[in-house]
Motif scaffolding. Structure first.
Motif, mmCIF file in Angstrom:
data_model
loop_
_atom_site.group_PDB
_atom_site.id
_atom_site.type_symbol
_atom_site.label_atom_id
_atom_site.label_comp_id
_atom_site.label_asym_id
_atom_site.label_seq_id
_atom_site.Cartn_x
_atom_site.Cartn_y
_atom_site.Cartn_z
ATOM 1 N N ASP A 4 -27.972 -16.077 8.437
ATOM 2 C CA ASP A 4 -27.825 -17.463 7.976
ATOM 3 C C ASP A 4 -27.341 -17.546 6.531
ATOM 4 O O ASP A 4 -27.232 -18.620 5.968
ATOM 5 N N GLY A 5 -27.053 -16.410 5.914
ATOM 6 C CA GLY A 5 -26.496 -16.385 4.567
ATOM 7 C C GLY A 5 -27.529 -16.215 3.470
ATOM 8 O O GLY A 5 -27.173 -16.077 2.310
ATOM 9 N N ALA A 6 -28.823 -16.205 3.791
ATOM 10 C CA ALA A 6 -29.866 -16.044 2.775
ATOM 11 C C ALA A 6 -30.017 -14.569 2.431
ATOM 12 O O ALA A 6 -29.960 -13.716 3.308
ATOM 13 N N PRO A 7 -30.170 -14.216 1.174
ATOM 14 C CA PRO A 7 -30.347 -12.807 0.798
ATOM 15 C C PRO A 7 -31.704 -12.293 1.232
ATOM 16 O O PRO A 7 -32.653 -13.048 1.386
ATOM 17 N N THR A 8 -31.780 -10.986 1.424
ATOM 18 C CA THR A 8 -33.037 -10.353 1.809
ATOM 19 C C THR A 8 -33.443 -9.358 0.737
ATOM 20 O O THR A 8 -32.628 -8.931 -0.070
ATOM 21 N N LEU A 9 -34.705 -8.949 0.762
ATOM 22 C CA LEU A 9 -35.205 -7.957 -0.186
ATOM 23 C C LEU A 9 -35.072 -6.539 0.344
ATOM 24 O O LEU A 9 -35.228 -5.593 -0.398
ATOM 25 N N VAL A 10 -34.817 -6.376 1.605
ATOM 26 C CA VAL A 10 -34.783 -5.056 2.222
ATOM 27 C C VAL A 10 -33.426 -4.423 1.979
ATOM 28 O O VAL A 10 -32.389 -5.030 2.258
ATOM 29 N N GLY A 11 -33.417 -3.185 1.442
ATOM 30 C CA GLY A 11 -32.165 -2.468 1.217
ATOM 31 C C GLY A 11 -31.663 -1.835 2.500
ATOM 32 O O GLY A 11 -32.403 -1.613 3.444
ATOM 33 N N SER A 12 -30.387 -1.558 2.515
ATOM 34 C CA SER A 12 -29.808 -0.954 3.715
ATOM 35 C C SER A 12 -29.936 0.551 3.650
ATOM 36 O O SER A 12 -29.972 1.143 2.574
ATOM 37 N N ASP A 14 -27.751 2.775 4.249
ATOM 38 C CA ASP A 14 -26.539 3.484 3.856
ATOM 39 C C ASP A 14 -26.375 3.605 2.349
ATOM 40 O O ASP A 14 -25.350 4.066 1.865
ATOM 41 N N GLY A 15 -27.378 3.190 1.574
ATOM 42 C CA GLY A 15 -27.352 3.380 0.131
ATOM 43 C C GLY A 15 -26.779 2.210 -0.628
ATOM 44 O O GLY A 15 -26.527 2.315 -1.822
ATOM 45 N N SER A 16 -26.515 1.105 -0.009
ATOM 46 C CA SER A 16 -25.955 -0.041 -0.719
ATOM 47 C C SER A 16 -27.044 -1.023 -1.133
ATOM 48 O O SER A 16 -26.810 -2.218 -1.210
ATOM 49 N N SER A 17 -28.243 -0.512 -1.383
ATOM 50 C CA SER A 17 -29.345 -1.404 -1.757
ATOM 51 C C SER A 17 -29.112 -2.029 -3.120
ATOM 52 O O SER A 17 -29.555 -3.147 -3.371
ATOM 53 N N LEU A 18 -28.387 -1.317 -4.029
ATOM 54 C CA LEU A 18 -28.102 -1.882 -5.341
ATOM 55 C C LEU A 18 -27.223 -3.121 -5.190
ATOM 56 O O LEU A 18 -27.443 -4.132 -5.838
ATOM 57 N N LYS A 19 -26.241 -3.034 -4.324
ATOM 58 C CA LYS A 19 -25.368 -4.184 -4.084
ATOM 59 C C LYS A 19 -26.169 -5.342 -3.503
ATOM 60 O O LYS A 19 -25.992 -6.490 -3.912
ATOM 61 N N ASN A 20 -27.072 -5.050 -2.557
ATOM 62 C CA ASN A 20 -27.904 -6.092 -1.983
ATOM 63 C C ASN A 20 -28.839 -6.697 -3.029
ATOM 64 O O ASN A 20 -29.073 -7.895 -3.032
ATOM 65 N N LEU A 22 -28.263 -6.867 -6.260
ATOM 66 C CA LEU A 22 -27.466 -7.704 -7.143
ATOM 67 C C LEU A 22 -27.096 -9.018 -6.473
ATOM 68 O O LEU A 22 -27.091 -10.068 -7.108
ATOM 69 N N GLN A 23 -26.820 -8.972 -5.197
ATOM 70 C CA GLN A 23 -26.529 -10.202 -4.470
ATOM 71 C C GLN A 23 -27.763 -11.099 -4.437
ATOM 72 O O GLN A 23 -27.664 -12.314 -4.592
ATOM 73 N N PHE A 24 -28.925 -10.488 -4.241
ATOM 74 C CA PHE A 24 -30.168 -11.259 -4.226
ATOM 75 C C PHE A 24 -30.421 -11.905 -5.580
ATOM 76 O O PHE A 24 -30.778 -13.084 -5.669
ATOM 77 N N THR A 26 -28.225 -12.634 -7.863
ATOM 78 C CA THR A 26 -27.235 -13.688 -8.066
ATOM 79 C C THR A 26 -27.630 -14.948 -7.317
ATOM 80 O O THR A 26 -27.562 -16.059 -7.863
ATOM 81 N N ALA A 27 -28.059 -14.788 -6.080
ATOM 82 C CA ALA A 27 -28.472 -15.949 -5.297
ATOM 83 C C ALA A 27 -29.714 -16.596 -5.892
ATOM 84 O O ALA A 27 -29.841 -17.830 -5.906
ATOM 85 N N LEU A 28 -30.630 -15.793 -6.413
ATOM 86 C CA LEU A 28 -31.853 -16.334 -7.002
ATOM 87 C C LEU A 28 -31.561 -17.104 -8.281
ATOM 88 O O LEU A 28 -32.155 -18.151 -8.546
ATOM 89 N N ASN A 29 -30.626 -16.595 -9.083
ATOM 90 C CA ASN A 29 -30.291 -17.266 -10.342
ATOM 91 C C ASN A 29 -29.529 -18.565 -10.130
ATOM 92 O O ASN A 29 -29.526 -19.425 -11.003
ATOM 93 N N THR A 30 -28.856 -18.713 -9.011
ATOM 94 C CA THR A 30 -28.080 -19.921 -8.779
ATOM 95 C C THR A 30 -28.870 -20.997 -8.048
ATOM 96 O O THR A 30 -28.336 -22.068 -7.781
ATOM 97 N N LEU A 31 -30.130 -20.737 -7.710
ATOM 98 C CA LEU A 31 -30.938 -21.761 -7.054
ATOM 99 C C LEU A 31 -31.202 -22.915 -8.015
ATOM 100 O O LEU A 31 -31.402 -22.721 -9.209
ATOM 101 N N ALA A 32 -31.203 -24.091 -7.486
ATOM 102 C CA ALA A 32 -31.495 -25.261 -8.312
ATOM 103 C C ALA A 32 -33.001 -25.342 -8.551
ATOM 104 O O ALA A 32 -33.795 -25.205 -7.629
ATOM 105 N N CYS A 33 -33.370 -25.523 -9.781
ATOM 106 C CA CYS A 33 -34.788 -25.629 -10.131
ATOM 107 C C CYS A 33 -35.062 -27.058 -10.564
ATOM 108 O O CYS A 33 -34.612 -27.501 -11.616
ATOM 109 N N GLN A 34 -35.793 -27.753 -9.773
ATOM 110 C CA GLN A 34 -36.119 -29.131 -10.087
ATOM 111 C C GLN A 34 -37.518 -29.166 -10.690
ATOM 112 O O GLN A 34 -38.485 -28.735 -10.078
ATOM 113 N N PHE A 35 -37.585 -29.670 -11.890
ATOM 114 C CA PHE A 35 -38.860 -29.770 -12.583
ATOM 115 C C PHE A 35 -39.133 -31.241 -12.839
ATOM 116 O O PHE A 35 -38.421 -31.899 -13.594
ATOM 117 N N THR A 36 -40.152 -31.749 -12.209
ATOM 118 C CA THR A 36 -40.469 -33.167 -12.379
ATOM 119 C C THR A 36 -41.900 -33.302 -12.897
ATOM 120 O O THR A 36 -42.767 -32.502 -12.589
#
Length: 111
Positions: A4-12, A14-20, A22-24, A26-36
């Motif tokens: 569904d396009g959501a990042p996961t914490l589990v690495g693959s 094949d050794g590309s866990s660093l890429k995963n 970093l993607q996680f 990036t996705a976490l930093n771009t989340l909208a934070c609403q503070f009310t």
């Protein structure tokens, strides 16, 4: 990344866990934070709460630094007494009393 396009914490396997990771991140930093705030709260109360928490954190650091200095002083006094082949500065019970009772009682008012 999940189907569904959501990042996961589990690495693959094949050794590309660093890429995963970093993607996680990036996705976490771009989340909208609403503070009310509740309508009954003012911005001054929030700033005052932040100021108080910073003061408590600074005092906690001072409290721990004081306790650490007392423990190091006791350690080096006993070490010096051992190197000079003198009897211990304090007996074991006195040292335990100082470490477990007196030092915390002296460092708590710093908070």
């Amino acid at each position: 990344v999940c189907p569904d396009g959501a990042p996961t914490l589990v690495g693959s396997p094949d050794g590309s866990s660093l890429k995963n990771d970093l993607q996680f991140c990036t996705a976490l930093n771009t989340l909208a934070c609403q503070f009310t705030l509740a309508p009954s709260w003012s911005l001054y109360q929030l700033v005052d709460m932040i100021r108080e928490s910073r003061r408590l954190l600074r005092n906690m650091h001072m409290c721990l630094a004081f306790a650490f200095a007392v423990f190091l002083t006791l350690f080096f006094l006993n070490l010096l007494a051992q190197f000079m082949l003198l009897p211990p500065i304090m007996e074991g019970w006195d040292l335990l009393w100082l470490i477990w009772v007196i030092t915390p009682l002296l460092s708590l008012p710093i908070l």
